[in-house]
Write an enzyme that holds these catalytic residues in place. Structure first.
Site: not given
Ligand code: ZN
Length: 503
Positions: A270, A267, A296
């Protein structure tokens, strides 16, 4: 100068719509981290109202007029980056307008019903319960594809929501050769007798200490806590609830250490991407129509290429031993092998770095065929799913819950989303190979705990304006060529062959 003024007007108008989108993200973040269960029903209504208002504002005729004027200008005085914003916004706008309101509503009603039915069907492991609802969703999705329009395959019409610039045929050309090499490689690894000992990652790891370890990792990754925070949830996610408020969430299993740390780093990848966005992009309405594969790629790079690398742990293992003295008695090498175990399994979200893409290939093929309409029927799904699992991964689900019913995506109408996960792995490897070439001492620096060197490389090349580019274009600019799966194959062969003692 006329264009500059119009462009500013465009940004102002879009930013008003975006405020509603940020507000809906905050409602969603709260629902998944804080909200008492009893609040669910009311929250759904409030969320829908705020989200719809943002959508209405974004699809206003006023914004359409400005976009048309700016898109028409020949020899425009706008900078190339601003022109790119106009083009991307025009595409997102036209797609949002392409769906008639009654179809949009029918789709939303079907999706909200489908989620509950899917959850029940999964609990009872009974695909038959879900099949009629899925048929309805597929039918509506096909109608939406017709509204968007396409040249050769209806699935082409859906991909741009998640991976603009990619077609079904191109996807097939990536998947088939990759699978041809991946399946035998996985088999070769799993046939080796000297396997990593996964039990080293199990024990008793109290929640507060696991969260402390995650905090340490986020600090090391240079996640900006002044513009973000870390909280607990059931399914980890990252969300932007404001232009400078990018939050990450993670989960804890008290007996499994890897279940918290690696999702946190995923995370964080991201979030670093979002935190590195150019200020010009921060108020754009970008909830769809950007490359989820590139997004991603950032999470996978920090989670796997950095987070599961030998170099990273050469530094971070000291922190681990500090917080969990149990690891003082474990050999570094054994730990490194344990976090890189490869084991074909039934459930995608638990899959390792190597077998993960096989789970995605199966889903991408099935959903493209479902949307095609004349290739497979919904009722045939469990049987085809199981056969493909056996063929690609050598494992067979014993029931629908651990097979075709495991993912939420189709009940949410997300057709075209799955490929982003695989593309993310491929793009990450391609970008990371270039980073290694351009930063000759990258691994030494990571081993010293200097992760900033990679972040500072990514910032101007990928983070700043990355969201606005289609993935093939961004990759060409940064790496010198379009998407090429060979980098990922090279990366996994180079990394995992020694871990498994494969020559
Ligand atoms: Zn992801």
């Amino acid at each position: 100068m006329e264009e500059e003024k119009l462009f500013q007007e465009l940004l102002d108008k879009i930013s008003v719509a975006t405020r509603f989108d940020y507000a809906s993200s905050l409602l969603d973040w709260d629902q998944q981290t804080q909200m008492p269960q009893g609040g669910a029903e009311g929250r759904a209504l409030i969320f829908a109202a705020v989200k719809t208002q943002g959508f209405r504002l974004f699809t206003s005729d006023a914004i359409g007029d400005i976009l048309r004027k700016l898109n028409k200008v020949e020899g425009s005085s706008l900078s190339p980056e601003k022109l790119l914003i106009v083009q991307r916004m025009s595409v997102i706008y036209e797609r949002a307008k392409a769906i008639p309101p009654d179809l949009f509503e029918a789709f939303n009603v079907a999706k909200s019903k489908a989620f509950t039915i899917w959850a029940q069907a999964k609990k009872r492991s009974d695909f038959g319960l879900f099949a009629p609802t899925l048929e309805e969703i597929v039918e509506l999705t096909r109608k939406i594809a017709e509204c968007y329009g396409y040249e050769s395959h209806p699935y082409d019409a859906l991909l741009p929501d998640f991976e603009p610039g990619l077609t079904t045929d191109e996807l097939k050309k990536i998947i088939e050769p990759l699978r041809a090499q991946l399946v035998p490689f996985v088999r070769a690894l799993t046939e080796q007798s000297d396997k990593p000992d996964e039990s080293l990652l199990q024990g008793h790891f109290p929640q507060d200490l696991q969260m402390k370890l995650s905090q340490e990792a986020l600090n090391l990754l240079n996640y900006d806590f002044n513009r973000g925070r870390l909280d607990l949830t059931v399914h980890p996610f990252t969300t932007s609830v404001g232009p400078d408020d990018i939050r990450v969430t993670t989960r804890v299993s008290p007996w499994k250490i890897a279940h918290c740390l690696f999702p946190t780093m995923h995370e964080a990848g991201h979030a670093l991407y979002e935190q590195g966005k150019d200020p010009l992009l921060k108020w754009l309405y970008l909830d769809k129509g950007i490359s989820m594969g590139i997004h991603e790629s950032q999470s996978r790079m920090w989670e796997n290429m950095v987070g599961r690398s030998r170099a990273f742990w050469q530094f971070f293992y000291l922190k681990l031993m500090d917080i969990f003295p149990y690891y003082k008695n474990i050999l570094f090498e054994d730990f490194y092998r344990a976090i890189n175990v490869v084991k074909p399994s039934l459930i995608r979200v638990n899959a390792d770095e190597v077998t993960y893409n096989l789970h995605i290939m199966l889903r991408a093929e099935l959903e493209a065929d479902l949307i095609a309409g004349d290739k497979i029927l919904v009722k045939e799904l469990p049987q085809i799913w199981n056969a493909k699992m056996e063929k690609y991964l050598g494992v067979s689900p014993k029931n629908d819950a651990e097979g075709v019913l495991q993912d939420v995506h189709w009940s949410s109408g997300y057709f075209g989303y799955f490929p982003s996960y695989m593309l993310g792995n491929l793009y990450a490897a391609q970008l990371f190979a270039t980073a290694k070439k351009e930063i000759s001492n990258l691994e030494e620096e990571i081993a010293k705990g200097n992760l900033k060197i990679l972040l500072e490389w990514l910032r101007p090349k990928v983070h700043r304006f990355g969201l606005i580019y289609e993935a093939p274009q961004l990759l060409r600019e940064v790496t010198g060529e379009g998407p090429n799966p060979k980098y990922w194959l090279e990366y996994i062969k180079e990394k995992f062959s020694p871990i498994y003692g494969l020559k």
